[in-house]
Scaffold this active site. Structure first.
Site, short mmCIF file in Angstrom:
data_model
loop_
_atom_site.label_atom_id
_atom_site.label_comp_id
_atom_site.label_asym_id
_atom_site.label_seq_id
_atom_site.Cartn_x
_atom_site.Cartn_y
_atom_site.Cartn_z
N CYS A 52 -5.78 1.64 2.67
CA CYS A 52 -4.41 1.63 3.18
C CYS A 52 -3.82 0.29 2.79
CB CYS A 52 -4.41 1.86 4.69
SG CYS A 52 -5.46 0.71 5.61
N ARG B 174 5.88 3.47 1.00
CA ARG B 174 5.09 2.29 0.63
C ARG B 174 4.12 2.64 -0.50
NH1 ARG B 174 1.94 -0.37 5.04
NH2 ARG B 174 1.74 -2.03 3.49
#
Length: 285
Positions: free
Chosen positions: A240, A181
């Site tokens: 994040c 990701r």
């Protein structure tokens, strides 16, 4: 005041304090793909005396479409929620989940944000608790509401701060998402893949050993030290996807004695909401 824990607590240690009147256990189980999972799991069985807090409803504020998937709630609202659970300023709070601390660390960080020091995460969570042959219950504990007085700490930064320091070298951004990701591959939670330019990748699961417990403090200190390359922890900003798993890295650093780093709560889901903001893909620069 009894024993005080501020980072992690082992299952056997928690078992010794289940009946302490100034302790409060909070079940933080959640599934990003199934928002109803945590409450249903709590109802099927939880630690004796544990209350439940929901990531979306209790540990997050109102989404606007541009402030990320899990924006922080208003501090006063969160403090009031704690008070309704009977959590006061001197309460020892223990958070747990069944995901290696992935969600429990969010509550840990949020309470530190309010100025609460007596808060820790059950190391290994529900798995460690059951492995220690400790029982679960379906009984809901009684509640004795109180008033929680917040004392906000400067542990969070906003998007303006990140933009202002993006290319200055004054801060180090650490992204807790999985490497794929981070590189912009296999993105399923946010509409845009990639990462904030200049960020370093430290997958939060790298803080754990088999079984879901945190690595020893000395190991975490060595690993984060390699990443920081001598940089002061107070110059580190964690992020994040939505400000949840970044708290896991904050907890890992704190348990390793590397204190003072901060959270960019909006994280990638806020950053990528505006196409004018720069995006990087691929491995670290």
């Amino acid at each position: 005041m009894n024993a005080s824990y501020s980072t992690l607590i082992a299952a056997r240690e928690l078992a010794e304090h289940l009946d302490d009147p100034d302790w409060c256990i909070v079940d933080c189980r959640h599934d990003l793909a199934d928002p109803g999972f945590g409450r249903a799991a709590y109802e099927r069985g939880h630690l004796r005396g544990a209350h439940f807090l929901h990531l979306d409803e209790d540990l997050s504020g109102r989404m606007t479409g541009t402030n990320g998937r899990h924006p922080l709630p208003e501090p006063a609202d969160f403090a009031a929620r704690l008070g309704r659970l009977g959590i006061g300023n001197d309460t020892q709070v223990i958070a747990y989940d069944d995901a290696g601390g992935m969600f429990a660390a969010r509550l840990w960080w949020m309470m530190r944000w309010l100025g609460h020091r007596r808060v820790a995460v059950l190391d290994g969570g529900l798995v460690a608790w059951c492995a220690a042959a400790q029982a679960l219950t379906t009984e809901t504990p009684s509640v004795h509401p109180t008033t929680y007085s917040l004392s906000l700490q400067p542990t969070v930064v906003d998007i303006a701060f990140v933009l202002d320091h993006l290319y200055t070298g004054d801060i180090m951004l650490i992204d807790a998402r999985s490497p794929d990701r981070f590189r912009g591959e296999n993105e399923t939670l946010d509409p845009v893949g990639g990462h904030i330019p200049g960020a370093k990748n430290r997958f939060f699961r790298d803080n754990l050993v088999g079984g879901g417990c945190f690595k020893q403090a000395s190991v975490l200190r060595e690993e984060f030290g390699t990443l920081l390359k001598g940089r002061d922890a107070r110059r580190v900003v964690h992020q994040c996807g939505s400000g949840v798993t970044a708290c896991h890295n904050l907890l890992a650093m704190e348990s390793a004695g590397l204190s003072g780093s901060r959270l960019y709560a909006g994280s990638w889901s806020e950053w990528c909401a505006d196409p004018r903001r720069p995006i990087a893909t691929g491995p670290e620069e």
